[in-house]
Design a protein around this motif. Structure first.
Motif, PDB file in Angstrom:
ATOM      1  N   GLU A   4       0.693  -1.271   0.133  1.00 29.52           N
ATOM      2  CA  GLU A   4       0.046   0.079  -0.188  1.00 29.52           C
ATOM      3  C   GLU A   4       1.182   1.313   0.454  1.00 29.52           C
ATOM      4  O   GLU A   4       0.377   1.916  -0.557  1.00 29.52           O
ATOM      5  N   ARG A   5       1.834   1.207   0.537  1.00 27.30           N
ATOM      6  CA  ARG A   5       3.115   2.250   0.682  1.00 27.30           C
ATOM      7  C   ARG A   5       3.740   2.966  -0.631  1.00 27.30           C
ATOM      8  O   ARG A   5       4.418   3.550  -1.721  1.00 27.30           O
ATOM      9  N   ASN A   6       3.885   1.576  -1.655  1.00 29.72           N
ATOM     10  CA  ASN A   6       3.421   2.058  -3.179  1.00 29.72           C
ATOM     11  C   ASN A   6       3.155   2.708  -3.728  1.00 29.72           C
ATOM     12  O   ASN A   6       3.164   2.887  -5.397  1.00 29.72           O
ATOM     13  N   ILE A   7       1.793   2.159  -3.201  1.00 26.42           N
ATOM     14  CA  ILE A   7       0.780   2.931  -4.312  1.00 26.42           C
ATOM     15  C   ILE A   7      -0.445   4.534  -3.826  1.00 26.42           C
ATOM     16  O   ILE A   7      -0.209   5.199  -4.724  1.00 26.42           O
ATOM     17  N   PHE A   8      -0.656   4.064  -2.243  1.00 28.55           N
ATOM     18  CA  PHE A   8      -1.615   5.628  -2.004  1.00 28.55           C
ATOM     19  C   PHE A   8      -0.597   6.686  -1.098  1.00 28.55           C
ATOM     20  O   PHE A   8       0.198   6.243  -0.948  1.00 28.55           O
ATOM     21  N   LEU A   9      -0.947   7.857  -1.346  1.00 31.86           N
ATOM     22  CA  LEU A   9      -0.242   9.017  -0.887  1.00 31.86           C
ATOM     23  C   LEU A   9      -0.778   8.989   1.223  1.00 31.86           C
ATOM     24  O   LEU A   9       0.359   9.394   1.430  1.00 31.86           O
ATOM     25  N   SER A  10      -1.014   9.049   0.545  1.00 33.88           N
ATOM     26  CA  SER A  10      -1.894   8.699   2.615  1.00 33.88           C
ATOM     27  C   SER A  10      -1.290   8.066   3.373  1.00 33.88           C
ATOM     28  O   SER A  10      -0.597   8.089   4.477  1.00 33.88           O
ATOM     29  N   ASN A  11       0.087   6.687   2.285  1.00 40.20           N
ATOM     30  CA  ASN A  11       0.497   5.830   3.609  1.00 40.20           C
ATOM     31  C   ASN A  11       2.196   6.094   2.783  1.00 40.20           C
ATOM     32  O   ASN A  11       2.327   5.279   3.028  1.00 40.20           O
ATOM     33  N   MET A  12       2.214   6.563   1.751  1.00 40.22           N
ATOM     34  CA  MET A  12       3.396   6.815   1.078  1.00 40.22           C
ATOM     35  C   MET A  12       4.263   7.842   1.752  1.00 40.22           C
ATOM     36  O   MET A  12       4.252   8.995   2.215  1.00 40.22           O
ATOM     37  N   PRO A  13       5.438   7.162   2.674  1.00 38.37           N
ATOM     38  CA  PRO A  13       6.691   8.387   2.864  1.00 38.37           C
ATOM     39  C   PRO A  13       7.095   9.040   2.074  1.00 38.37           C
ATOM     40  O   PRO A  13       7.389   9.513   0.995  1.00 38.37           O
ATOM     41  N   PHE A  70     -12.293   8.089  -0.246  1.00 36.45           N
ATOM     42  CA  PHE A  70     -12.701   7.685   0.317  1.00 36.45           C
ATOM     43  C   PHE A  70     -12.388   6.636  -0.843  1.00 36.45           C
ATOM     44  O   PHE A  70     -12.740   5.392   0.225  1.00 36.45           O
ATOM     45  N   SER A  71     -12.218   6.452  -2.131  1.00 33.97           N
ATOM     46  CA  SER A  71     -12.190   5.287  -2.851  1.00 33.97           C
ATOM     47  C   SER A  71     -10.323   4.788  -1.616  1.00 33.97           C
ATOM     48  O   SER A  71     -10.408   3.117  -1.773  1.00 33.97           O
ATOM     49  N   GLN A  72      -9.495   5.737  -1.929  1.00 35.06           N
ATOM     50  CA  GLN A  72      -8.735   5.065  -0.486  1.00 35.06           C
ATOM     51  C   GLN A  72      -8.835   4.438   0.341  1.00 35.06           C
ATOM     52  O   GLN A  72      -7.659   3.418   0.702  1.00 35.06           O
ATOM     53  N   PHE A  73      -9.962   5.121   1.083  1.00 37.55           N
ATOM     54  CA  PHE A  73     -10.032   4.757   2.614  1.00 37.55           C
ATOM     55  C   PHE A  73     -10.778   2.343   1.618  1.00 37.55           C
ATOM     56  O   PHE A  73     -10.579   2.056   3.074  1.00 37.55           O
ATOM     57  N   ALA A  74     -11.358   2.787   1.060  1.00 31.30           N
ATOM     58  CA  ALA A  74     -12.169   1.923   1.078  1.00 31.30           C
ATOM     59  C   ALA A  74     -11.049   0.363   0.933  1.00 31.30           C
ATOM     60  O   ALA A  74     -11.041  -1.068   1.698  1.00 31.30           O
ATOM     61  N   VAL A  75      -9.832   1.067   0.250  1.00 33.29           N
ATOM     62  CA  VAL A  75      -8.546  -0.527   0.368  1.00 33.29           C
ATOM     63  C   VAL A  75      -7.496  -0.051   1.780  1.00 33.29           C
ATOM     64  O   VAL A  75      -7.745  -1.312   2.101  1.00 33.29           O
ATOM     65  N   SER A  76      -7.729   0.669   2.263  1.00 35.63           N
ATOM     66  CA  SER A  76      -6.377   1.046   3.665  1.00 35.63           C
ATOM     67  C   SER A  76      -7.620   0.954   4.710  1.00 35.63           C
ATOM     68  O   SER A  76      -6.900   0.273   5.598  1.00 35.63           O
ATOM     69  N   ARG A  79      -9.345   5.079   9.053  1.00 41.01           N
ATOM     70  CA  ARG A  79     -10.175   6.221  10.527  1.00 41.01           C
ATOM     71  C   ARG A  79      -9.639   7.413   9.432  1.00 41.01           C
ATOM     72  O   ARG A  79     -10.644   8.190   9.970  1.00 41.01           O
ATOM     73  N   ALA A  80      -8.154   7.759   9.962  1.00 43.24           N
ATOM     74  CA  ALA A  80      -7.763   8.816   9.748  1.00 43.24           C
ATOM     75  C   ALA A  80      -8.471   9.905   8.242  1.00 43.24           C
ATOM     76  O   ALA A  80      -8.592  10.814   7.987  1.00 43.24           O
ATOM     77  N   LEU A  81      -8.336   8.527   7.346  1.00 40.26           N
ATOM     78  CA  LEU A  81      -8.131   8.423   6.051  1.00 40.26           C
ATOM     79  C   LEU A  81      -9.781   9.464   5.735  1.00 40.26           C
ATOM     80  O   LEU A  81     -10.441  10.010   4.927  1.00 40.26           O
ATOM     81  N   LEU A  82     -11.015   8.535   6.618  1.00 34.33           N
ATOM     82  CA  LEU A  82     -12.569   8.765   6.183  1.00 34.33           C
ATOM     83  C   LEU A  82     -12.239   9.756   6.880  1.00 34.33           C
ATOM     84  O   LEU A  82     -13.274  10.713   5.992  1.00 34.33           O
ATOM     85  N   LEU A  83     -11.845  10.112   8.061  1.00 35.26           N
ATOM     86  CA  LEU A  83     -12.279  11.241   8.732  1.00 35.26           C
ATOM     87  C   LEU A  83     -11.627  12.148   7.813  1.00 35.26           C
ATOM     88  O   LEU A  83     -12.386  13.775   7.393  1.00 35.26           O
ATOM     89  N   LEU A  84     -10.612  12.650   6.607  1.00 34.00           N
ATOM     90  CA  LEU A  84     -10.497  13.334   5.753  1.00 34.00           C
ATOM     91  C   LEU A  84     -10.913  13.475   5.068  1.00 34.00           C
ATOM     92  O   LEU A  84     -11.714  14.610   4.070  1.00 34.00           O
ATOM     93  N   ALA A  85     -11.906  12.760   4.014  1.00 32.12           N
ATOM     94  CA  ALA A  85     -12.402  12.221   3.039  1.00 32.12           C
ATOM     95  C   ALA A  85     -13.268  12.738   2.966  1.00 32.12           C
ATOM     96  O   ALA A  85     -14.420  13.408   2.746  1.00 32.12           O
ATOM     97  N   SER A  86     -13.947  12.905   4.988  1.00 33.01           N
ATOM     98  CA  SER A  86     -15.525  13.508   5.133  1.00 33.01           C
ATOM     99  C   SER A  86     -15.090  15.335   5.430  1.00 33.01           C
ATOM    100  O   SER A  86     -16.081  16.274   5.299  1.00 33.01           O
ATOM    101  N   GLY A  87     -14.186  15.660   5.631  1.00 36.80           N
ATOM    102  CA  GLY A  87     -13.809  16.935   5.762  1.00 36.80           C
ATOM    103  C   GLY A  87     -14.013  17.641   4.153  1.00 36.80           C
ATOM    104  O   GLY A  87     -14.736  18.781   4.116  1.00 36.80           O
TER     105      GLY A  87
END
Length: 924
Positions: A4-13, A70-76, A79-87
């Motif tokens: 996942e770190r190699n794919i999504f910005l939300s958890n890519m260092p 939301f699409s990234q949250f569906a994979v990862s 909870r933080a990503l769900l909160l940011l998508a809601s924002g």
């Protein structure tokens, strides 16, 4: 997680490459902000369409960003990503509601019942709610131990949308329907104290979100661009709500532009990332397709190769369904069983199964159906032409992709020839094993160092050891020290290529005696083993010694006979002329006395020549039918005054004794001679037994004594209880002039005369003596009738009864022991053997089953036969016993060595007598 770190910005260092563009954007935003600050209050022309365009673009950007998050949250499932998508969803909804209620845009006072303070409050709620949700994201952002959303991600997204919608609806209702109840933020175009407090709070929330994002390590790519967003957000609030003076001034427009920029940064990065992901996906798809195509090719090639292997296999490969229907049949199966594939496929496997094996096949199918493994096994199958084929079968289940057993695979190999070869090999091995185990010769197998690898069971009879006593030990421990170097030379010669050697080496048996062995040796280089066959030379040496003794006796007989003949001629002249001389000097007393001395000397010389001629078997005999009982009784009468009162004479005569064919005078002289010898052996008195009996000397006895002719004999035995003769001197007692008496007490011709007389009469003489126990001399003379065996005697000999009991044979003479063992084993008995009482008692203690102890009476060592029996009966009270001895039964009892009534088998004996006495002993 690593993928996942190699794919999504939300958890890519975030890397330096990610931080530098973000920093550049922040710097540009800050520079523009500083430049715009002096002009924030400059009024510009109102453009209502700007608001609609700005709000629409803002709502679309935020909505798209929310969808991507939301699409990234569906994979990862973060909870933080769900909160940011809601924002972002919240800002999209807030932008739409703000546009609808903006005065003069869709209506002079705005839609939804907006009041003068509605848009200001919505702006504050909007710009305060988003940083609050970002702050929540910063606090919950992805960590290794972050709790994930459980359950359906779709349900979580729907719940989030509903929650944002409800919250937005609640805020809209509050700022519209409840407008009048809200504090006033703007009055006459100026901020009220409440407005200042609200703006300060909103700006502080945004700044707090930025600070927390900065402090929450590690930074992901999404975190870096969120910090850029929050910087733009702060500039937006500063220009739009703090530094501007009124709507549509420079601060108003620039604030909206900063806000739109803030909404675009994360979206742009997400879109770029999405494009990259699409490119990666496309490349991955192409790679997967290539791999799939390659896999299909490989599968096709494997299937082709597998089919080729199956078809080219020398083993028959057959597949079948679980009901036994054949589904596969390769070429080897056609060759092995004779059925073509067309004939076999679709048929039951029973077409190649013998009727008596079909139950086995059903059992194998059932076991395979249950998943039970079937080990390779050997069985038989039927060829198309009806012949039976021996095969080795390997059976395996065939499983589907889901693991279900759908069939059976069977590999069959023709082992008919190999089984025939194996059976032949096993037979050859068995034959060699039997030869190894039954060989009377020693068979040794040693390694190159001379350590025993295999030892034949015959070692027990020859050396007294068990094979296990020698295996693993060095031959050096058993070879006579004087023959050790010679044996080493022979072994070295074998390893140098001398394939076959013949040499003699003495081994030391268990009793410490040297046993001469003739060896044939061979060396095998492939297995690096010495192979030896050793023949016991004891019998050969004994036979050679007997032959040499016989030749010696014959030579001495020839010599003494010749001397006696010539001397007899001289004595004839002397004795013939002495009478004339006596008459001539009759009137002269002195000369007459001399003549008388000459006459007496001549008479003694004549007696001497008669003895010498008797030994040389050249004396004139007058054989008659002699009643041996009468002759022995007459001899006993004559012996009473001769032997003296201190010797007890006991005649023990067989009532049915046969008549012997012999010279009665010579026979009487022989008996008297033996009696005189017995008297001399009993200086302090003793017992003398004179016995007669009927004896049949059979072929077995004749084999052990080459001078004996099998047949019927009359036995006359003279036994004493005297000092006995040392074993080392027994072979010389029949030599002329040899005597064990003191000088002057014997001529040494008595026994030699007996020997010569018996041999000349066609008989046999045997002497038994044990030093300290006495002597027994047996004379065997031919039966007068010339009949070897009568019909009745032959019938008695034929009635031989054997058995299956276990018999322990104790005999110190190895030749006699081997003879007895052979005879008893031929009667069906199991035999054990011992050379002395000590070995016998070990067997008594250690052997589970023992029925009879068959022992010699007189044995060397600390314990004789009688003492052995006494000790054995203490340990096994039920043990049956049978004695044997060279002495006759009557002599043994007479001498007091055995109790009356004990069973004794006198030597020599026939097989029938041995069998009868063994059965009698076992039944006693």
């Amino acid at each position: 997680m690593g993928d996942e770190r190699n794919i999504f910005l939300s958890n890519m260092p975030a890397t330096r490459r990610d931080r530098m563009p973000a920093l550049a954007v922040v710097v540009v935003l800050a520079v523009l902000f500083v430049c715009a600050v002096p002009f924030a209050g400059v009024a510009l022309t109102p453009i209502p369409a700007f608001i609609a365009s700005y709000q629409s673009a803002l709502a679309i950007n935020d909505l798209i960003t929310a969808v991507l998050l939301f699409s990234q949250f569906a994979v990862s499932r973060s909870r933080a990503l769900l909160l940011l998508a809601s924002g972002y969803l919240f800002t999209a909804m807030a932008a739409i509601v703000h546009a609808l209620t903006f005065p003069g845009l869709f209506a002079p006072g705005g839609l939804l019942g907006a009041g003068t303070q509605t848009t200001v409050w919505l702006y504050m709620i909007w710009h305060g709610g988003f940083p609050l949700l970002v702050l929540g994201y910063a606090l919950l952002k992805a960590r290794d131990d972050e709790p994930k959303v459980q359950g359906s991600t779709g349900a979580a997204i729907v719940a989030s949308i509903v929650a944002v919608s409800v919250a937005m609806a609640a805020f809209t209702w509050t700022v519209t329907a409840q407008h009048d109840r809200l504090p006033i933020l703007l009055s006459g175009g100026h901020y009220t104290p409440v407005m200042l407090a609200v703006v300060s709070t909103v700006w502080c929330l945004s700044f707090a979100a930025l600070v927390v994002l900065w402090l929450r390590m590690p930074h992901f790519v999404l975190d870096v661009w969120l910090m850029v967003v929050m910087c733009a957000w702060l500039f937006d609030i500063a220009l739009s709500a703090i530094l501007n003076v009124a709507r549509f001034d420079v601060g108003f427009y620039l604030g909206r532009i900063y806000g739109l920029s803030a909404a675009s940064f994360v979206l742009a990065v997400l879109l770029v990332d999405n494009v990259g992901l699409q490119a990666k996906l496309a490349r991955l798809l192409r790679m997967v397709r290539r791999e799939a195509a390659s896999e299909r090719r490989l599968r096709t090639e494997r299937e082709s190769l597998f089919s080729a292997v199956v078809e080219s296999s020398n083993d028959a490969i057959i597949t079948k369904l679980l009901d036994g229907t054949i589904t596969g049949w390769n070429g080897a199966a056609e060759r092995l069983f004779g059925f073509t594939a067309a004939e076999a496929i679709g048929k039951s496997i029973n077409i190649i199964v013998p009727p008596d094996r079909q139950d086995d096949v059903r059992n194998i199918i059932e076991r395979t159906r249950q998943g039970e493994p079937v080990e390779p096994f050997e069985t038989s199958r039927v060829h198309k032409d009806g012949r039976t084929i021996d095969v080795s079968l390997s059976i395996s289940p065939i499983r589907s992709a889901t693991g279900k057993i759908i069939g059976i695979s069977k590999t069959a190999r023709d082992i008919t020839e190999s089984k025939r070869t194996k059976d032949a090999l096993n037979q050859e091995i068995e034959e060699r094993r039997r030869i190894f185990e039954s060989s009377n010769d020693l068979i040794f197998v040693t390694d190159s160092a001379g350590n025993f690898i295999q030892v034949s069971p015959s070692v027990t009879a020859i050396l007294g050891y068990q094979p296990s006593d020698m295996v693993g030990r060095s031959a050096i421990e058993f070879i006579h020290p004087d023959d050790l170097e010679h044996t080493r030379k022979e072994m070295r010669a074998g390893r140098r290529g001398q394939s076959k050697r013949n040499f003699e080496t003495r081994y030391v048996n268990k009793e410490g005696k040297a046993v001469a062995l003739n060896w044939t040796g061979n060396w095998s280089e492939p297995v690096r083993r010495h192979f030896f066959i050793g023949r016991d030379l004891t019998e050969k040496q004994v036979a050679e010694a007997q032959l040499r003794h016989a030749q010696k006796m014959d030579a001495v007989g020839q010599l003494t006979g010749g001397v006696a003949h010539d001397f007899n001629n001289i004595l004839t002249v002397i004795t013939g002329t002495i009478g004339i001389l006596e008459e001539a000097v009759a009137d002269q007393p002195q000369l007459a006395a001399v003549a008388k001395l000459i006459d007496e000397a001549a008479e003694r010389g004549a007696n001497l020549t008669r003895h010498l001629l008797a030994f040389a078997r050249k004396q004139p005999l007058q054989p008659l039918e002699v009643d041996v009982n009468a002759l022995v009784l007459e001899a006993a009468k004559l012996l009473h005054p001769t032997l003296g009162e201190h010797i007890e004479i006991t005649p023990l005569l067989a009532e049915d004794a046969w008549t012997a064919l012999a010279d009665p005078n010579q026979l009487a002289a022989a008996v008297l001679n033996l009696a005189i010898n017995a008297r001399d052996a009993m200086p302090n008195g003793g017992k003398l037994a004179l016995e007669t009996n009927n004896i049949y000397l059979d072929e077995n006895y004749a084999d052990m004594h080459s001078e004996v002719t099998p047949g019927s004999y009359v036995m006359i035995a003279v036994s004493d209880t005297g000092t006995g003769i040392p074993a080392a001197l027994l072979e010389r007692v029949f030599e002329p002039f040899f005597t064990t008496k003191e000088v002057g007490r014997g001529t040494g011709l008595g026994l030699s005369m007996v020997f010569g007389f018996v041999k000349q009469s066609g008989g046999h003489v045997k002497i038994y003596s044990e030093e300290g126990h006495g002597t027994s001399v047996k004379i065997y003379l031919p039966r007068a009738t010339g009949v070897n065996q009568t019909a009745a005697e032959a019938q008695m000999s034929a009635n031989i009864e054997g058995g299956s009991e276990t018999i322990l044979i104790v005999e110190d003479d190895p030749l006699v022991r081997r003879y007895v063992v052979t005879q008893i084993e031929s009667l069906g008995y199991t035999t054990l053997e011992a050379a002395n009482a000590s070995d016998a008692l070990q067997i008594v203690d250690n052997v589970a089953t023992l029925d009879l102890l068959f022992t010699d009476v007189i044995m060397p060592g600390n314990m004789n036969g009688r003492q052995l029996v006494d000790e054995a009966l203490k340990r096994r009270p039920a043990l049956k016993t049978l004695y044997t001895s060279g002495y006759t039964e009557n002599a043994i009892v007479h001498h007091g060595r055995l109790d009356s009534g004990v069973l004794l088998l006198a030597k020599p004996y026939r097989k029938s007598e041995l069998a009868r006495m063994i059965r009698l002993a076992l039944a006693s």
